[in-house]
Design a protein around this motif. Structure first.
Motif, mmCIF file in Angstrom:
data_model
loop_
_atom_site.group_PDB
_atom_site.id
_atom_site.type_symbol
_atom_site.label_atom_id
_atom_site.label_comp_id
_atom_site.label_asym_id
_atom_site.label_seq_id
_atom_site.Cartn_x
_atom_site.Cartn_y
_atom_site.Cartn_z
ATOM 1 N N ARG A 57 0.480 -1.083 -0.230
ATOM 2 C CA ARG A 57 0.129 0.038 0.072
ATOM 3 C C ARG A 57 1.142 1.330 0.046
ATOM 4 O O ARG A 57 1.404 1.282 0.990
ATOM 5 C CB ARG A 57 -0.654 0.036 1.466
ATOM 6 N N THR A 83 -1.080 -0.679 -4.086
ATOM 7 C CA THR A 83 -2.798 -0.344 -4.201
ATOM 8 C C THR A 83 -1.698 1.358 -4.199
ATOM 9 O O THR A 83 -0.955 1.923 -3.501
ATOM 10 C CB THR A 83 -2.994 -0.408 -2.835
ATOM 11 N N ILE A 112 -2.329 5.177 -2.698
ATOM 12 C CA ILE A 112 -3.566 6.126 -1.774
ATOM 13 C C ILE A 112 -2.658 7.379 -2.065
ATOM 14 O O ILE A 112 -1.810 7.650 -1.504
ATOM 15 C CB ILE A 112 -3.346 5.228 -0.586
ATOM 16 N N VAL A 163 -9.608 1.612 1.372
ATOM 17 C CA VAL A 163 -8.804 1.705 0.701
ATOM 18 C C VAL A 163 -8.824 -0.394 0.668
ATOM 19 O O VAL A 163 -7.920 -0.290 -0.425
ATOM 20 C CB VAL A 163 -7.262 1.927 2.054
ATOM 21 N N GLN A 215 -8.154 -2.186 -2.445
ATOM 22 C CA GLN A 215 -7.111 -3.218 -3.020
ATOM 23 C C GLN A 215 -8.183 -4.707 -3.679
ATOM 24 O O GLN A 215 -7.440 -5.275 -4.498
ATOM 25 C CB GLN A 215 -6.906 -3.798 -1.372
ATOM 26 N N ARG A 237 -6.939 -1.001 -7.314
ATOM 27 C CA ARG A 237 -6.327 -0.690 -6.313
ATOM 28 C C ARG A 237 -5.632 1.435 -6.496
ATOM 29 O O ARG A 237 -4.399 1.737 -6.562
ATOM 30 C CB ARG A 237 -4.801 -0.462 -7.777
ATOM 31 N N ALA A 293 -0.832 2.545 5.313
ATOM 32 C CA ALA A 293 -0.122 2.909 4.471
ATOM 33 C C ALA A 293 0.647 1.317 4.580
ATOM 34 O O ALA A 293 1.978 1.410 5.978
ATOM 35 C CB ALA A 293 0.473 2.919 3.647
#
Length: 296
Positions: A15, A53, A55, A103, A107, A111, A139
């Protein structure tokens, strides 16, 4: 300038919290210019292509530490989705359960998630460690791709790096640092720097660093009024940092000692107030007819 890059991170299944600069012109939910969104695409796509992924987090405007629908990043999520050609999950908050849920949804899907405006929390601009820790909890890795905000000691820029395993520069940040390094280390002459903004205090370090490097420094924006007042010129009700008048004089003295010129605007637009429809007039700087008006 050797800096850890996103290219140095193990992104697969990670992440990646990417601090971007999506502070775009926005009015009534309509984005006036999406250049800043597009500038971050290389970093976003790189992270996605390498299995992360993504963020995304940004500020927008000055909501003064509390939620304000006028400054929501939701329209930015919509525009980013259009540009990327993929779904962008929008989190209604940048920390807590709403952010964590967004999040997880990202995922399991495309993503990409965009968090709500960081400045809806006072902890962002206060560089609050608890707020930074809450951001970091979303993350595994941190990437800073917001060159325009990198000088600020804010939670999503500085404090968050204490709570992640690895922090690196994004591709846009890397590019800007490369350009800056070339400009400062081996510039073509004459070397002219142009600075603007509202406050001298935000730029003091940059100005002092540039004094020994540039041939000429051009200062504009509202920060010029602090220099005008330090020269005892009439500024009316223009934005001035009175506690930085001596600093402005010291900067001009240091420049003169180096044989370097600091150039300020020679004219300006003045008005009674900053609002649509206010009558304006163009005056030479120093014209006492500014009275109690302010420079725009």
């Amino acid at each position: 300038m050797s800096k850890l890059s996103i290219r140095d991170l193990e992104l697969k299944d990670a992440r990646a919290f990417i601090r971007v600069d999506f502070n775009v012109p926005l009015k009534n939910g309509v984005i006036g210019d999406d250049t800043r969104i597009r500038s971050s695409l290389p970093t976003i796509r790189y992270a996605l292509e390498h299995g992360a992924t993504v963020i995304l987090a940004s500020h927008l405007g000055r909501p003064k530490g509390k939620p304000n629908p006028e400054y929501s990043l939701r329209p930015v999520a919509t525009r980013l989705s259009e540009i990327l050609g993929t779904k962008v999950v929008f989190a209604d908050a940048c920390i807590g359960s709403p952010a964590a849920r967004a999040v997880r949804e990202a995922q399991e899907g495309e993503r990409v998630v965009l968090l709500e405006n960081l400045r809806f929390h006072a902890g962002e601009e206060k560089n609050d460690p608890d707020f930074a820790k809450a951001l970091a909890a979303l993350a595994d890795l941190y990437v800073n791709d917001a060159f325009g905000a990198a000088h600020r000691a804010h939670a999503s820029v500085e404090a968050i790096t204490r709570f992640v395993s690895r922090a690196a520069a994004g591709l846009l940040m890397e590019q800007e640092l490369r350009y800056l390094g070339q400009a400062l280390e081996s510039p073509e002459r004459p070397f002219v720097a142009i600075l603007g903004g509202a406050k001298v205090s935000d730029k003091l370090g940059a100005i002092q660093n540039l004094l020994g490097k540039v041939d000429r420094l051009l200062i504009g924006g509202a920060m010029a009024y602090t220099f005008f007042k330090s020269r005892r010129l009439p500024v009316g009700r223009s934005l001035v940092e009175d506690d930085k008048l001596d600093a402005a004089r010291d900067i001009e003295a240091a420049a003169a000692a180096r044989g370097m010129r600091i150039e300020l605007p020679v004219d300006h637009v003045v008005a009674e107030r900053v609002e649509a429809g206010s009558a304006t007039e163009v005056l030479l700087v120093g014209d006492p007819r500014i009275g109690e008006r302010l420079g725009l």
